[in-house]
Scaffold this active site. Structure first.
Site, PDB file in Angstrom:
ATOM      1  N   THR A  69      25.658 -10.496  44.009  1.00 47.53           N
ATOM      2  CA  THR A  69      25.452  -9.814  45.297  1.00 47.53           C
ATOM      3  C   THR A  69      24.203  -8.939  45.317  1.00 47.53           C
ATOM      4  O   THR A  69      23.763  -8.511  46.381  1.00 47.53           O
ATOM      5  CB  THR A  69      26.659  -8.918  45.624  1.00 47.53           C
ATOM      6  OG1 THR A  69      26.727  -7.864  44.650  1.00 47.53           O
ATOM      7  CG2 THR A  69      27.945  -9.712  45.604  1.00 47.53           C
ATOM      8  N   ARG A 109      23.388  -3.859  38.422  1.00 52.01           N
ATOM      9  CA  ARG A 109      23.282  -4.705  39.611  1.00 52.01           C
ATOM     10  C   ARG A 109      24.127  -5.955  39.442  1.00 52.01           C
ATOM     11  O   ARG A 109      23.957  -6.695  38.472  1.00 52.01           O
ATOM     12  CB  ARG A 109      21.817  -5.080  39.865  1.00 52.01           C
ATOM     13  CG  ARG A 109      21.613  -5.844  41.172  1.00 52.01           C
ATOM     14  CD  ARG A 109      20.154  -6.011  41.501  1.00 52.01           C
ATOM     15  NE  ARG A 109      19.446  -6.789  40.506  1.00 52.01           N
ATOM     16  CZ  ARG A 109      18.179  -7.142  40.616  1.00 52.01           C
ATOM     17  NH1 ARG A 109      17.483  -6.755  41.656  1.00 52.01           N
ATOM     18  NH2 ARG A 109      17.590  -7.863  39.679  1.00 52.01           N
ATOM     19  N   ASP A 156      14.853  -4.643  29.317  1.00 58.50           N
ATOM     20  CA  ASP A 156      14.734  -5.576  28.193  1.00 58.50           C
ATOM     21  C   ASP A 156      13.444  -5.336  27.405  1.00 58.50           C
ATOM     22  O   ASP A 156      13.438  -5.375  26.178  1.00 58.50           O
ATOM     23  CB  ASP A 156      14.759  -7.022  28.698  1.00 58.50           C
ATOM     24  CG  ASP A 156      16.161  -7.466  29.099  1.00 58.50           C
ATOM     25  OD1 ASP A 156      17.129  -6.782  28.736  1.00 58.50           O
ATOM     26  OD2 ASP A 156      16.265  -8.499  29.807  1.00 58.50           O
ATOM     27  N   ASP A 199      11.669  -7.614  33.180  1.00 61.29           N
ATOM     28  CA  ASP A 199      12.798  -6.696  33.154  1.00 61.29           C
ATOM     29  C   ASP A 199      12.417  -5.482  32.311  1.00 61.29           C
ATOM     30  O   ASP A 199      12.251  -5.594  31.086  1.00 61.29           O
ATOM     31  CB  ASP A 199      14.034  -7.385  32.564  1.00 61.29           C
ATOM     32  CG  ASP A 199      15.281  -6.521  32.672  1.00 61.29           C
ATOM     33  OD1 ASP A 199      15.309  -5.460  32.019  1.00 61.29           O
ATOM     34  OD2 ASP A 199      16.222  -6.912  33.382  1.00 61.29           O
TER      35      ASP A 199
END
Length: 209
Positions: free
Chosen positions: A108, A104, A203, A200
């Site tokens: 944006t 990603r 992670d 996340d």
């Protein structure tokens, strides 16, 4: 329009609580995600067709059932989707595994495709796309589009948690795809992260920051 299924099985919800907990370490987090993926696979495959066969038991011959119809394929979205594949394969060891790599763009929020490798007979398989998080829906959308472009016709999406915004985006773009979740969370924040979420997933699975 594709259906959305949220699994309320007590074992899934119990384990999901510890997956969300910020104090859960990498090893335990990985094990819990694996276990929840296996439990979700049990539910997702509930409607697979079966056919009757005869089997020789140590005592006699018995009518029994085996899976019939389409073969299965698993397509994790890299990298976080990898954390759920082994749990699913424990129940479906014959499933072939493909991979879709997306990241990603931090500015944006749009997904960028960098790797696609799928089974050669993907058009013959029931495909389960796997990603722990369905946030903005961008990555899932692009992954499903990439898989359809290469011939897949029967696709399901499997995620640990989702934001309502992401679910609506996928339903709008891919109305033929059913979505399976362990939880539907409240919303996205201004940075595109799921609230309350679990941080996340990549992670926490791989011990990175």
């Amino acid at each position: 329009m594709g259906n959305v299924f949220v699994f309320d099985h007590p074992l899934i919800q119990h384990k999901l609580t510890y997956i969300r907990d910020k104090n859960t370490g990498t090893k335990e987090f990985r094990e819990l995600v694996d276990e929840v993926a296996m439990l979700m696979a049990f539910e997702i495959t509930r409607d697979l067709p079966v056919k009757e066969v005869n089997v020789e038991t140590p005592v006699t011959t018995a009518p029994s059932k085996v899976l019939a119809g389409k073969k299965l394929g698993l397509v994790p979205i890299l990298r976080a989707g990898l954390g759920m594949v082994d749990g699913v394969r424990k129940l479906i060891p014959a499933a072939k595994v493909g991979h879709v790599g997306l990241y990603r763009d931090p500015k944006t929020f749009k997904p960028v495709e960098y790797y696609v490798k799928l089974p050669n007979d993907i058009e013959e398989r029931e495909i389960i796309v796997i990603d722990p998080m369905l946030a903005t829906g961008g990555s899932a959308n692009d992954a499903i589009t990439a898989i359809k472009k290469r011939g897949a016709k029967n696709i399901r999406l499997m995620c640990l948690i989702a934001a309502p915004e992401g679910v609506e985006v996928v339903k709008e773009a891919h109305p033929d795809v059913d979505i399976y979740l362990a939880a539907m969370d409240d919303r996205l924040d201004d940075h595109g992260y799921i609230i309350p979420g679990l941080g996340d997933a990549g992670d926490r699975l791989f011990g990175t920051k």
